[in-house]
Design an enzyme around this catalytic site. Structure first.
Site, PDB file in Angstrom:
ATOM      1  N   ASP A  79      33.480  43.550  37.693  1.00 29.96           N
ATOM      2  CA  ASP A  79      34.836  43.498  38.225  1.00 29.96           C
ATOM      3  C   ASP A  79      34.755  42.675  39.505  1.00 29.96           C
ATOM      4  O   ASP A  79      34.256  43.146  40.536  1.00 29.96           O
ATOM      5  CB  ASP A  79      35.347  44.910  38.514  1.00 29.96           C
ATOM      6  CG  ASP A  79      36.778  44.925  39.016  1.00 29.96           C
ATOM      7  OD1 ASP A  79      37.275  43.862  39.456  1.00 29.96           O
ATOM      8  OD2 ASP A  79      37.403  46.003  38.996  1.00 29.96           O
ATOM      9  N   TYR A 177      53.197  34.994  41.698  1.00 31.43           N
ATOM     10  CA  TYR A 177      52.462  34.157  40.752  1.00 31.43           C
ATOM     11  C   TYR A 177      52.406  32.719  41.250  1.00 31.43           C
ATOM     12  O   TYR A 177      51.339  32.075  41.248  1.00 31.43           O
ATOM     13  CB  TYR A 177      53.160  34.239  39.395  1.00 31.43           C
ATOM     14  CG  TYR A 177      52.505  33.475  38.275  1.00 31.43           C
ATOM     15  CD1 TYR A 177      51.359  33.960  37.650  1.00 31.43           C
ATOM     16  CD2 TYR A 177      53.045  32.281  37.808  1.00 31.43           C
ATOM     17  CE1 TYR A 177      50.765  33.270  36.606  1.00 31.43           C
ATOM     18  CE2 TYR A 177      52.462  31.583  36.762  1.00 31.43           C
ATOM     19  CZ  TYR A 177      51.324  32.079  36.167  1.00 31.43           C
ATOM     20  OH  TYR A 177      50.744  31.384  35.140  1.00 31.43           O
ATOM     21  N   LYS A 181      48.806  31.034  42.408  1.00 36.46           N
ATOM     22  CA  LYS A 181      48.316  29.955  41.549  1.00 36.46           C
ATOM     23  C   LYS A 181      48.216  28.646  42.351  1.00 36.46           C
ATOM     24  O   LYS A 181      47.261  27.884  42.210  1.00 36.46           O
ATOM     25  CB  LYS A 181      49.230  29.768  40.336  1.00 36.46           C
ATOM     26  CG  LYS A 181      49.046  30.810  39.253  1.00 36.46           C
ATOM     27  CD  LYS A 181      47.651  30.749  38.657  1.00 36.46           C
ATOM     28  CE  LYS A 181      47.488  31.682  37.479  1.00 36.46           C
ATOM     29  NZ  LYS A 181      46.111  31.655  36.910  1.00 36.46           N
ATOM     30  N   THR A 212      46.215  31.763  22.780  1.00 39.61           N
ATOM     31  CA  THR A 212      45.352  32.934  22.773  1.00 39.61           C
ATOM     32  C   THR A 212      45.755  33.852  21.622  1.00 39.61           C
ATOM     33  O   THR A 212      46.766  33.620  20.946  1.00 39.61           O
ATOM     34  CB  THR A 212      45.473  33.704  24.095  1.00 39.61           C
ATOM     35  OG1 THR A 212      46.824  34.181  24.229  1.00 39.61           O
ATOM     36  CG2 THR A 212      45.131  32.818  25.283  1.00 39.61           C
TER      37      THR A 212
END
Length: 305
Positions: A79, A177, A181, A212
């Site tokens: 992690d 986001y 990013k 995906t």
């Protein structure tokens, strides 16, 4: 494996690909394996039942496929949001390898818990935990990089690739986001500046719209989309492999690159023989809105099972 791609010879190269249980990370690891590299596959999902949001794919699955394709896959649960686990990774690499050639910062927890609150909700309706997920993802990339770069320094060579996405001044559709990013690309520029005199390159790499497993399952329900630019996760991996094999990669350090552009420059195709161009947001649905619709479709499908 598709014969349209002639994998470069990366035998003897050692790579770490974070967040490689599935998705883009897995695609990168597999392409590197096909090129003969030793790949440390990191992630939180393992066969002992610890899986991120119960999604398919584990670090062991990916590592085994890397080996099957001709490389050496090494699975390691990590992690990257936990500094002690990043340090353990660095210590293991130092004990097992003479150095490190490639770090791919792909791990990203910012999409998790997307079923709880609309991903593209306005910022005043967003819970703080969503901001924290994005913030933790960026901090994790910073931490793992600062711990692993010392393994590159003695060789005065190496490559750091940050997997991200932005599109100039176009807003990505969600404040946290968009901020993190964009910051990931900026961080790569900072890495490049500090490392330029050490012979180590750092670049940001933007996939297109990646096909995906989750996207594939929900594609029909998503309606019309950028079908001409959708591509496999291994398309991104082929771009990373080409960069690592390029003796002049230092000329690109500090740049933000697009998978579609690299396919044209290095002359490689996707696994189906196509060559999707660069994905641009202008005139398209924002990534946040598309992600929100995708998660609603997947959640509804799960409730019907």
């Amino acid at each position: 494996m598709n014969e349209v791609w002639k994998a470069p010879d990366l035998g003897g190269k050692v790579a770490v690909v974070t967040g490689a249980s599935r998705g883009v990370g897995r695609g990168v690891a597999l392409a590197l394996g096909e090129a003969g590299a030793t790949v440390y596959v990191t992630g939180r999902s393992t066969r002992d039942g610890r899986r991120t949001e119960d999604l398919p794919g584990t670090v062991e699955d990916t590592a085994e496929e890397v080996t099957r394709r001709g490389g050496t896959g090494i699975a390691l649960r990590c992690d990257h949001g936990v500094p002690e686990q990043n340090e353990a990774l660095a210590e293991r690499l130092s004990a097992e390898q003479d150095g490190l050639d490639l770090l791919v910062n792909n791990a990203w927890s910012g999409y998790e818990r997307s079923h709880e609150v609309r991903f593209d909700a306005p910022f005043w309706e967003q819970p703080l935990w969503r901001y924290s997920l994005c913030e933790t993802s960026l901090r994790a990339q910073y931490d793992v990089t600062r711990r692993l770069v010392p393994l590159m320094l003695p060789r005065r060579s190496g490559l750091i690739v940050g997997i991200s996405f932005s599109d100039g001044d176009i807003y990505l559709g969600q404040v946290a986001y968009d901020v993190f990013k964009t910051a990931a690309d900026r961080m790569c520029r900072g890495f490049a500046s500090d490392l330029r005199k050490r012979g180590i390159a750092a670049v940001g790499l933007h996939p297109g719209f990646v096909r995906t497993e989750r996207v594939e399952a929900a594609w029909e329900a998503l309606g019309s989309g950028p079908a001409s630019v959708v591509h496999s996760a291994e398309y991104v991996g082929r771009a990373v492999a080409a960069l690592l094999a390029d003796p002049d990669v230092m000329e690109r350090t500090g740049q933000v690159l697009a998978t579609g552009d690299l396919a044209a420059e290095y002359d490689f195709d996707d696994v189906d023989g196509s060559r999707p161009p660069v994905f641009r947001l202008e005139g398209r649905m924002s990534l946040a809105t598309r992600m929100d619709r995708l998660n609603r479709v997947v959640r509804k499908a799960g409730q019907q099972q």
